[in-house]
Structure formats: C-alpha cells, structure tokens
Design an enzyme around this catalytic site. Structure first.
Site, PDB file in Angstrom:
ATOM      1  N   ASP A  16       0.826  -1.218   0.000  1.00  0.00           N
ATOM      2  CA  ASP A  16       0.000   0.000   0.000  1.00  0.00           C
ATOM      3  C   ASP A  16       0.859   1.267   0.000  1.00  0.00           C
ATOM      4  O   ASP A  16       1.959   1.275   0.553  1.00  0.00           O
ATOM      5  CB  ASP A  16      -0.925  -0.023   1.221  1.00  0.00           C
ATOM      6  N   ASN A  18       1.292   3.349  -2.961  1.00  0.00           N
ATOM      7  CA  ASN A  18       1.819   3.747  -4.278  1.00  0.00           C
ATOM      8  C   ASN A  18       1.275   5.114  -4.702  1.00  0.00           C
ATOM      9  O   ASN A  18       2.011   5.946  -5.240  1.00  0.00           O
ATOM     10  CB  ASN A  18       1.412   2.722  -5.344  1.00  0.00           C
ATOM     11  N   ARG A  20       0.096   7.587  -2.848  1.00  0.00           N
ATOM     12  CA  ARG A  20       0.659   8.686  -2.038  1.00  0.00           C
ATOM     13  C   ARG A  20       2.112   8.962  -2.412  1.00  0.00           C
ATOM     14  O   ARG A  20       2.563  10.097  -2.391  1.00  0.00           O
ATOM     15  CB  ARG A  20       0.534   8.350  -0.537  1.00  0.00           C
ATOM     16  N   GLU A  63     -12.191  -4.639  -4.441  1.00  0.00           N
ATOM     17  CA  GLU A  63     -12.739  -3.277  -4.256  1.00  0.00           C
ATOM     18  C   GLU A  63     -12.003  -2.247  -5.110  1.00  0.00           C
ATOM     19  O   GLU A  63     -12.469  -1.113  -5.258  1.00  0.00           O
ATOM     20  CB  GLU A  63     -12.636  -2.866  -2.779  1.00  0.00           C
ATOM     21  N   ASN A  64     -10.845  -2.625  -5.647  1.00  0.00           N
ATOM     22  CA  ASN A  64     -10.065  -1.640  -6.421  1.00  0.00           C
ATOM     23  C   ASN A  64     -10.691  -1.301  -7.781  1.00  0.00           C
ATOM     24  O   ASN A  64     -10.260  -0.358  -8.447  1.00  0.00           O
ATOM     25  CB  ASN A  64      -8.615  -2.109  -6.612  1.00  0.00           C
ATOM     26  N   ARG A  67     -11.730   2.371  -8.619  1.00  0.00           N
ATOM     27  CA  ARG A  67     -10.787   3.429  -9.035  1.00  0.00           C
ATOM     28  C   ARG A  67     -11.039   3.850 -10.481  1.00  0.00           C
ATOM     29  O   ARG A  67     -11.820   3.212 -11.194  1.00  0.00           O
ATOM     30  CB  ARG A  67      -9.365   2.912  -8.864  1.00  0.00           C
ATOM     31  N   ARG A 178       1.805  -4.737   6.210  1.00  0.00           N
ATOM     32  CA  ARG A 178       1.150  -3.693   5.416  1.00  0.00           C
ATOM     33  C   ARG A 178       1.982  -2.417   5.500  1.00  0.00           C
ATOM     34  O   ARG A 178       2.361  -1.982   6.585  1.00  0.00           O
ATOM     35  CB  ARG A 178      -0.264  -3.400   5.908  1.00  0.00           C
ATOM     36  N   ARG A 184      -5.085  -1.957   8.705  1.00  0.00           N
ATOM     37  CA  ARG A 184      -6.256  -2.799   8.437  1.00  0.00           C
ATOM     38  C   ARG A 184      -5.884  -3.821   7.369  1.00  0.00           C
ATOM     39  O   ARG A 184      -4.878  -3.671   6.682  1.00  0.00           O
ATOM     40  CB  ARG A 184      -7.444  -1.951   7.984  1.00  0.00           C
ATOM     41  N   LEU A 185      -6.754  -4.841   7.257  1.00  0.00           N
ATOM     42  CA  LEU A 185      -6.473  -5.911   6.293  1.00  0.00           C
ATOM     43  C   LEU A 185      -7.114  -5.657   4.931  1.00  0.00           C
ATOM     44  O   LEU A 185      -6.694  -6.248   3.934  1.00  0.00           O
ATOM     45  CB  LEU A 185      -6.953  -7.262   6.840  1.00  0.00           C
ATOM     46  N   GLU A 197       0.994 -13.087  12.367  1.00  0.00           N
ATOM     47  CA  GLU A 197       1.504 -11.884  13.040  1.00  0.00           C
ATOM     48  C   GLU A 197       1.274 -10.718  12.086  1.00  0.00           C
ATOM     49  O   GLU A 197       1.486 -10.844  10.874  1.00  0.00           O
ATOM     50  CB  GLU A 197       3.007 -12.031  13.330  1.00  0.00           C
TER      51      GLU A 197
END
Ligand code: IPE
Ligand code: IPE
Ligand code: MG
Length: 230
Positions: A16, A18, A20, A63-64, A67, A178, A184-185, A197
């Site tokens: 996660d 990219n 930003r 969900e992507n 975009r 992440r 979050r997952l 973990e």
C-alpha cells in the site's frame, strides 16, 4: 546472546501507498504503481535469498475496481509487463507463480500473460510467488462454500474450507505486512490470517528497502506465537 533471526516460512504483503508516493512527487498515481512494481521484484529476490518459502502479494483487490479506469488499466498493464518480463527469469530462478483471485474478468492480454507464467513455472520449487489479483477474502470464502455446495455436501469443516481456498496446499501466512501506515487488512486473506503476526510499517510501498525487510524479520523474530497455548 542475540536471538537468532527467524525467517517466516510464508510472508504476505499488502503493498500500500503507491498513490501517495506519486502524489508526494506531483506525479499521476500510475507512476507510484510503476515504482511499486520494481520494489515487488526486489522483495521477491530478497525473500528468496533469505530462505522464505512462500511470498504473497496483494496487487489488486475486489474493491479496487472503484478506481478510475485509467488507474485500473495502468495496474493491469504493469501486471502483464511483470508476467512477461519475469517469464524466463522465473523459470531459471526456480520461482513458482500462483494467482489468487478471479482473473477470468481481467483484460485478455493480462490474463493470458498470467496463465503463461503460472503454467511455465508450475514445476518450480524454489519459492512460491503468490499474487493476489482481483482478490478479496470474502469472495474467496463465498466461492469455497459455493463449490462445496455444488458437490452436494451440506456440512463443512475447517479443513474442507481450507482445501477450497486459492491457498490450498500452502501454509497460512506467518506474518502479514502492510505498508503506508494503514492498520487494516482491507479484505486480504481473511481466512488464512487467523494466527498471522501483523506488522504495520509507515514506509510507502515504493520506499521499501532490503533493510526494511530485515527489520520486519527482526520484529517477527521477537513475536511470541502461542496459537492459544499458555
Ligand atoms: C496500493 O497502493 C496498490 C494498489 C491498491 C493497487 P495505493 O494505490 O492504494 O496507494 P495509496 O494508498 O492511494 O497511497
Ligand atoms: C489494499 O489497499 C489493496 C491492495 C494493496 C492491492 P487499498 O488501498 O485498496 O485499501 P484501502 O482502501 O485503503 O482499505
Ligand atoms: Mg491504498
């Protein structure tokens, strides 16, 4: 004496940040994905060097699709490029590529390139590179249950469900990482993450370095995995 570095058998990455990364530089989001794809290649290599057996990556979620079409197209172009460029390299290096997610709805060229690399690398055994593309943890569970129902069964157990996941024959991830500071997952490996973990780091995915990967291994080594025991 310092404790020995524990290398996870299966490490999974939610790549996660990219967008930003690109925004910080005044660039369109797709440039962040392009840089992110380079880091993915580096992490694959370093995980293999470290002795990881299974490496999973979240590249595109169910969900992507929300975009812009331009961004979606750029991600699928990069995935195609990745599959084409790594085709021979992965065959030589011994990586086995697997996909999790419904790739049937992807643009044809991307899907074909993925099918090709999966097919060509299927007998390799150096490290499994498991790509989550149009992947969602909830969809995966629903698909598994529907498959079981289609077999005429009306009772399921945990093993049966595990066997119907995209990750059948793979151990659950020991650690899920992440990047980008989000904690979050986002629908990633919901079934498989029961005892993973979780490591959240602030670096944006394109800023990840080999040293950061080793910091992740250090953090993982300190975790006391009890699996419900005292
Ligand atoms: C992750 O980076 C890559 C994909 C979801 C494909 P993002 O694109 O989510 O980057 P941010 O979170 O907007 O910075
Ligand atoms: C998760 O990141 C999906 C991938 C990394 C492919 P997102 O950026 O889509 O997740 P949210 O929307 O911030 O939860
Ligand atoms: Mg994001």
């Amino acid at each position: 004496m310092e404790d020995k570095l524990k290398i996870p058998r299966h490490i999974a990455f939610i790549m996660d940040g990219n967008g930003r990364w690109a925004k910080k530089r005044g660039l369109p989001r797709k440039f962040g994905h392009k840089e992110g794809a380079k880091v993915l290649r580096m992490i694959v290599e370093e995980c293999k060097n470290a002795g990881v057996e299974y490496c999973s990556f979240y590249a595109f979620s169910t969900e992507n699709w929300k975009r812009s079409q331009d961004e979606i197209d750029s991600i699928f172009d990069l995935i195609k490029k990745f599959a084409d460029e790594e085709l021979d390299k992965y065959a030589d290096a011994g990586y086995k590529v697997k996909c999790m997610g419904d790739i049937s709805v992807l643009p044809e060229e991307t899907r074909n390139s993925l099918i090709k690399i999966v097919e060509k690398s299927k007998n390799n055994n150096k490290m499994i590179v498991n790509l989550g593309i149009n992947y969602g943890g909830r969809a995966e569970i629903v698909n598994a249950v529907n498959y079981i129902l289609s077999q005429g069964l009306n009772k399921i157990d945990e093993q049966m469900l595990s066997d119907c996941m995209y990750t059948c024959n793979m151990p659950d991830p020991d650690v899920i990482v992440r990047t980008s500071g989000e904690k979050r997952l986002s629908n990633f490996m919901l079934w498989q993450s029961a005892y993973s973990e979780l490591i959240f780091i602030d670096d944006l995915w394109p800023d990840l370095k080999k040293e950061t990967l080793y910091k992740i291994f250090e953090e993982y080594s300190k975790r006391n995995r009890r699996f419900g025991k005292e």
